[in-house]
Write an enzyme that holds these catalytic residues in place. Structure first.
Site, short mmCIF file in Angstrom:
data_model
loop_
_atom_site.label_atom_id
_atom_site.label_comp_id
_atom_site.label_asym_id
_atom_site.label_seq_id
_atom_site.Cartn_x
_atom_site.Cartn_y
_atom_site.Cartn_z
N ASN A 19 2.09 6.86 4.25
CA ASN A 19 1.35 6.90 2.99
C ASN A 19 0.27 7.96 3.04
O ASN A 19 0.09 8.75 2.11
CB ASN A 19 0.74 5.51 2.75
CG ASN A 19 0.09 5.41 1.40
OD1 ASN A 19 0.69 5.78 0.40
ND2 ASN A 19 -1.14 4.93 1.37
N GLU B 48 -0.57 4.86 -5.83
CA GLU B 48 -1.95 4.87 -6.32
C GLU B 48 -2.44 6.28 -6.61
O GLU B 48 -3.41 6.49 -7.32
CB GLU B 48 -2.89 4.15 -5.33
CG GLU B 48 -3.21 4.91 -4.04
CD GLU B 48 -2.09 4.84 -2.99
OE1 GLU B 48 -1.03 4.28 -3.30
OE2 GLU B 48 -2.28 5.37 -1.88
N ILE C 230 2.97 1.38 -3.60
CA ILE C 230 2.29 1.53 -4.88
C ILE C 230 1.78 2.96 -4.99
O ILE C 230 1.03 3.41 -4.13
CB ILE C 230 1.13 0.51 -5.01
CG1 ILE C 230 1.72 -0.89 -5.08
CG2 ILE C 230 0.30 0.81 -6.25
CD1 ILE C 230 0.69 -1.99 -5.09
N VAL D 43 0.84 -1.20 0.00
CA VAL D 43 0.00 0.00 0.00
C VAL D 43 0.87 1.25 0.00
O VAL D 43 0.62 2.21 -0.73
CB VAL D 43 -0.94 -0.01 1.23
CG1 VAL D 43 -1.64 1.33 1.37
CG2 VAL D 43 -1.95 -1.14 1.09
N ALA D 44 1.93 1.23 0.80
CA ALA D 44 2.76 2.42 0.91
C ALA D 44 3.58 2.63 -0.36
O ALA D 44 3.87 3.76 -0.74
CB ALA D 44 3.69 2.30 2.11
N ASP E 173 -4.61 34.47 -36.21
CA ASP E 173 -5.31 35.47 -37.01
C ASP E 173 -4.74 36.83 -36.67
O ASP E 173 -4.17 37.01 -35.60
CB ASP E 173 -6.79 35.52 -36.59
CG ASP E 173 -7.58 34.38 -37.16
OD1 ASP E 173 -7.15 33.82 -38.17
OD2 ASP E 173 -8.64 34.07 -36.58
N ASP F 226 1.42 11.19 0.81
CA ASP F 226 0.91 11.03 -0.56
C ASP F 226 -0.21 11.99 -0.90
O ASP F 226 -0.57 12.15 -2.06
CB ASP F 226 0.41 9.59 -0.78
CG ASP F 226 1.55 8.69 -1.19
OD1 ASP F 226 2.70 9.13 -1.06
OD2 ASP F 226 1.30 7.55 -1.64
P1 ATP Z 1 -8.25 37.57 -39.82
O1 ATP Z 1 -8.22 36.24 -40.46
O2 ATP Z 1 -6.92 38.07 -39.37
O3 ATP Z 1 -9.31 37.75 -38.81
P2 ATP Z 1 -9.65 39.36 -41.55
O4 ATP Z 1 -10.63 39.63 -40.51
O5 ATP Z 1 -9.03 40.52 -42.22
O6 ATP Z 1 -8.47 38.51 -41.08
P3 ATP Z 1 -11.68 38.39 -43.22
O7 ATP Z 1 -12.69 38.78 -42.26
O8 ATP Z 1 -11.77 37.09 -43.93
O9 ATP Z 1 -10.27 38.39 -42.61
O10 ATP Z 1 -11.58 39.56 -44.27
C1 ATP Z 1 -10.86 39.46 -45.47
C2 ATP Z 1 -11.12 40.65 -46.35
O11 ATP Z 1 -12.50 40.69 -46.70
C3 ATP Z 1 -10.85 41.99 -45.68
O12 ATP Z 1 -9.53 42.41 -45.90
C4 ATP Z 1 -11.83 42.91 -46.34
O13 ATP Z 1 -11.30 43.42 -47.53
C5 ATP Z 1 -12.98 42.00 -46.70
N1 ATP Z 1 -14.05 42.11 -45.71
C6 ATP Z 1 -13.95 41.93 -44.38
N2 ATP Z 1 -15.14 42.08 -43.79
C7 ATP Z 1 -16.01 42.37 -44.76
C8 ATP Z 1 -17.42 42.63 -44.79
N3 ATP Z 1 -18.14 42.61 -43.69
N4 ATP Z 1 -17.97 42.89 -45.97
C9 ATP Z 1 -17.24 42.90 -47.08
N5 ATP Z 1 -15.96 42.65 -47.12
C10 ATP Z 1 -15.32 42.40 -45.98
#
Ligand code: ATP
Length: 869
Positions: A705, A284, A282, A279-280, A326, A709
């Site tokens: 233990n 667990e 292992i 017991v001591a 992003d 433990d």
């Molecule tokens: P991330 O991936 O870093 O979030 P992001 O937000 O710029 O990037 P998207 O939202 O896909 O990526 O936008 C890509 C492109 O689409 C933008 O650069 C813009 O030109 C266009 N865009 C973004 N939002 C809109 C919208 N609401 N209406 C029309 N075009 C848009």
């Protein structure tokens, strides 16, 4: 009763006694009483008592109980009591740990529970999906989970993936028309949506017709098994190791039992001793220590805005060597403000447009109409890019809602990040106009004319060059540029993305989205920690590079690549150059998967962020998928293993740092348990082989233990975070926790404790005989293990990390010491614990010897470990 699919939207509304304005407070209360909450019933959770009872299923506990019963039969009631107390306290500790871990995981689940957008009391609001009611007007956008069944009232290219209900992986296009047929299967009820599906494209408005167990998925799911968290790889590994070790220890115990009998010891005593040794020795507690440290660690991470959805992610966090992030909202603030406008050949500041000039005024109108964002009571709802456009309207005292009432939207093709465009239809005077906005490169390739104050002209190469030059200038300043165009269409035409051609260009609107203040520092930390930060964005290459440069992700323009370039190279070529690229611009979600794979094939552990519905595959492909809590869609959150409550890149870096700490703490805790147990076994083996008297009574081993433990092991697991951990390189995920160097350390430290324990034993034999010797060995083993807890806090010396930085270990050590003192000095307990009275000299030996392992290990760390770190 006929189904809702056979009714028109208006008939359905009437049947449920609601209007398109949604429910009001009074109705909500009434309906809550009638329908309850929108949840699928889960199988009942285990009660604490049941958890307590389940602790008795453990193999070791069963052996102990057997030993207790045997002692009782033999009239050794004291032993029975001791064993029962040990078993019960152990089970209580086990129950508390289990419940605590479960609660913190449940808390985490609640933090990431889905929300729904509804129209109530005449307003669009967000509520937890659990609060949806029959009769609610529910809004659905791409990436939303459908969390109730409903009849579609409005559909704008609404497409839904219903694979969880129908098994069909293709998305279904939804419409509002009545279906006049009996017995229509779920998959064919295309004017309804069903709980458990998700929106892959477009937008819709839905009348909720059933919730909870009355939904189609509720009917087939019956009782949902309360989702059981799968064991993490570390837990599985430790479980397997624990089982093998237990086997070895049982054999050792059996040998010692045989030797004892051979030497003529009483069978029952020998048996009790062998059982106690097992017991001591292992460990667990291994797997449960991991669970509790992981659970408490995730709680801490949640407080720092990182919500862990899958426990195993915490283990892999420390191995991350690449973060693909992003840009918008993660590295930048996602607070966009319009700075510059380009229209009719002129670049203007955002507040210097002349509304007497038709073209300048029209551009602002287009920005407000081809737009879904609103500001209600100073609250901004919608995509920040579009919110910036609404705010631009405000500069000219234009209210988006009034404008939208004036020129109602007659149709639309929603924005998606693959196409990077959005279009809407409106009526101006007697003309039907399609307004399109989006990324300039995409829009220009569809432009045939340009509007100027002198009229509409053919779109020439010069125009193109001029616009691109302006765009380049805007982008160099880190501005995000949207372009606007339109075309006339015939009345009543429903548009699709195929109509987004032959456009008439109007102008550009450029907005600033400054980097987050923390981004630069976080990027620097990453690089120091051997982690490569990579920016992946839908934005323009020049804009992205400008921002990436500001925060230190990119040094040279050659490190940036565009989506179209990515499409031209093979996976093999990508793999060869992936480590030289820091910024990917104008990418689509599918590109993200290729980037992740390329890094993974080079042996990296990759974290990838995402927010859109199309990001889900990349989030799943990444070793750690990270979804945005604020801007992320429900689908992305569901696919991710971590959700960032603040969308902030620096939170990812903090999580990695925490993940590294948690792993190190688990490792240290395991080292503490294993080295202590090794000391016990080595001492017993030494005495047995050397034909010395038995060094410990069974109850000593059980006491040690119990005392060492539990609390100290957890306290080591709670060692506070040390920033130095981010000066190390990422941990190689393929090296197991129990590797050779770890085993050597465990054995060496165990040996050290065994040596001082046996020294105490010999001194006791010399000064007072077998009983004193056993008491001294017991006390030394117990105390040196408690002190060894300080050794196990960190790789570094306690003088470097701070003697008092971990308060819990002090509490654990002091409680352990006081209990030991009680057993040694409180006479009424002497019988039960089989200890004999010690004089002050003997006590001095115990203290002196117990502190030796602490001193030696600390000196070693001070001298040698610093260089390694
Ligand atoms: P991330 O991936 O870093 O979030 P992001 O937000 O710029 O990037 P998207 O939202 O896909 O990526 O936008 C890509 C492109 O689409 C933008 O650069 C813009 O030109 C266009 N865009 C973004 N939002 C809109 C919208 N609401 N209406 C029309 N075009 C848009």
């Amino acid at each position: 009763m006929r189904g809702y699919y056979e009714k028109t939207p208006e008939e359905s509304l009437e049947m449920l006694g609601v209007t398109r304005n949604g429910l009001n407070d009074e109705e909500i209360t009434k309906r809550r009483e009638k329908y309850g909450f929108n949840e699928l019933e889960e199988a009942a959770r285990k009660s604490p008592f049941r958890v307590f009872l389940e602790q008795f299923k453990d193999f070791l506990v069963i052996i102990l109980l057997g030993a207790a019963i045997i002692s009782a039969f033999l009239g050794k009631l004291e032993s029975t009591i001791v064993i029962m107390v040990v078993v019960i306290i152990n089970s209580i500790l086990g129950t508390i740990q289990h419940i605590k871990a479960e609660q913190s995981l449940k808390g985490l689940k609640a933090l990431s529970s889905p929300v729904a957008k509804v129209f109530r009391n005449g307003q669009k609001i967000e509520i937890p999906s659990r609060e949806l009611l029959v009769g609610d007007i529910l809004y659905l956008d791409a990436g939303d989970y459908v969390s109730a069944d409903g009849r579609i009232l409005e559909s704008f290219s609404l497409q839904v993936n219903e694979s969880s209900l129908t098994g069909e992986s293709e998305s279904v296009l939804k419409f509002i028309d009545v279906i006049n047929k009996d017995d229509v299967s779920i998959g064919d009820r295309k004017n309804m949506v069903f709980s458990g599906s998700f929106v892959t494209y477009g937008r819709g408005v839905v009348l909720v017709t059933s919730i909870g167990m009355n939904t189609e998925i509720g009917k087939i799911a019956n009782l949902l098994e309360s989702a059981k968290e799968k064991k993490t790889p570390l837990q599985v590994g430790l479980d397997n190791f624990g089982k093998k070790l237990a086997f070895v220890i049982l054999i050792i115990s059996a040998i010692i039992f045989g030797l004892d009998i051979f030497r003529g010891r009483n069978i029952i005593d020998s048996f009790m001793f062998a059982v106690s040794l097992a017991v001591a020795a292992i460990p667990e507690a291994l797997s449960s220590i991991v669970t509790i440290v992981l659970a408490l660690g995730t709680q801490k991470m949640a407080k720092k805005n990182a919500i862990v959805r899958k426990l195993h992610a915490v283990e892999s966090l420390g191995s991350i060597s690449v973060i693909c992030s992003d840009k918008t909202g993660t590295l930048t603030q996602n607070k966009m403000t319009v700075q510059k406008v380009f229209v009719d050949g002129k670049v203007l500041d955002h507040d210097s447009l002349d509304h007497d000039k038709t073209l300048e005024k029209n551009l602002v109108l287009m920005a407000l109409l081809c737009n879904d964002a609103v500001t209600v009571e100073n609250k901004e709802i919608g995509d920040p890019t579009e919110v910036a456009l609404v705010n631009l309207g405000e500069v000219y005292e234009l209210d988006e809602l009034i404008i939208r009432d004036q020129y109602p939207r007659l149709g639309e093709v929603p924005f998606d990040s693959d196409r990077k465009l959005m279009s809407t239809i409106h009526q101006f005077n007697d003309k039907y106009i399609m307004l399109t906005k989006g990324a300039l490169d995409v829009l220009l390739s569809r432009t045939v004319k340009v509007e100027t104050s002198e009229g509409i002209m053919d779109f020439t190469e010069e125009h193109k060059k001029e616009i691109e030059e302006i765009n380049r200038k805007f982008s160099m300043d880190g501005l995000r540029v949207l372009s606007f165009a339109y075309k006339e269409i015939s009345e009543g035409k429903e548009i699709t993305f195929e109509d987004e051609y032959d456009l008439i260009f109007v102008g550009l609107i450029a907005m600033m989205d400054p980097p987050r203040n923390e981004s630069k520092e976080a990027v620097e930390k990453c690089i120091k920690a051997g982690i490569k930060p990579v920016m992946i964005t839908g934005d323009h290459k020049i804009t992205a590079s400008a921002i990436a440069k500001q925060i230190g992700i990119l040094k040279d323009e050659s490190e940036a690549m565009e989506g179209f370039e990515l499409e031209k190279i093979s996976d093999e070529e990508l793999k060869n150059k992936v480590d030289k690229i820091s910024v990917y611009a104008r990418v689509s979600p599918e590109h993200k998967i290729r980037i992740v794979r390329a890094w993974q094939e080079k042996g990296n552990i990759v974290a990838m962020t995402g927010d859109g519905v199309n990001d889900a595959p990349a989030l799943k492909q990444a070793d750690i998928g990270i979804a945005m809590g604020i801007t992320g869609t429900e689908v992305a959150k569901d696919a991710a293993s971590i959700v960032l409550a603040d969308d902030n890149f620096s939170t990812i870096v903090k999580s990695i740092s925490n993940g590294r700490s948690i792993y190190a703490n688990i490792k240290n805790s395991i080292k503490f348990l294993l080295s202590g147990n090794t000391a016990g076994i080595l001492s017993v083996l030494y005495a047995s082989i050397g034909a010395l008297p038995i060094p410990f009574a069974a109850v000593h081993l059980l006491f040690i233990n119990l005392v060492t433990d539990s609390l100290p092991a957890i306290a080591i697991g709670l060692e506070p975070h040390n920033e130095n951990i981010m000066k190390e390189k990422p941990r190689n995920i393929n090296v197991p926790i129990l590797n050779k160097s770890f085993a050597i350390e465990v054995i060496m430290e165990g040996l050290l404790i065994a040596i001082v324990t046996m020294a105490a034993f010999h001194i006791g034999l010399y000064t007072g005989g077998a009983e004193v010797a056993s008491t001294m060995a017991f006390a030394t083993l117990c105390l040196s293990r408690l002190l060894h807890g300080f050794n196990c806090r960190s790789k570094e010396s306690i003088f470097k990390i701070g003697l008092f930085t971990n308060k819990t270990i002090w509490i654990a050590a002091i409680i352990g010491y006081l209990l030991l003192l009680l057993v040694l000095t409180f006479r009424p307990l002497s019988g039960i614990f089989e200890v004999s009275a010690l004089n002050s000299m003997e006590f001095s030996y115990i203290y002196g010897l117990s502190v030796i392992p602490l001193i030696i290990v600390q000196i070693y760390k001070l001298l040698f470990v610093r260089d390694k770190a």
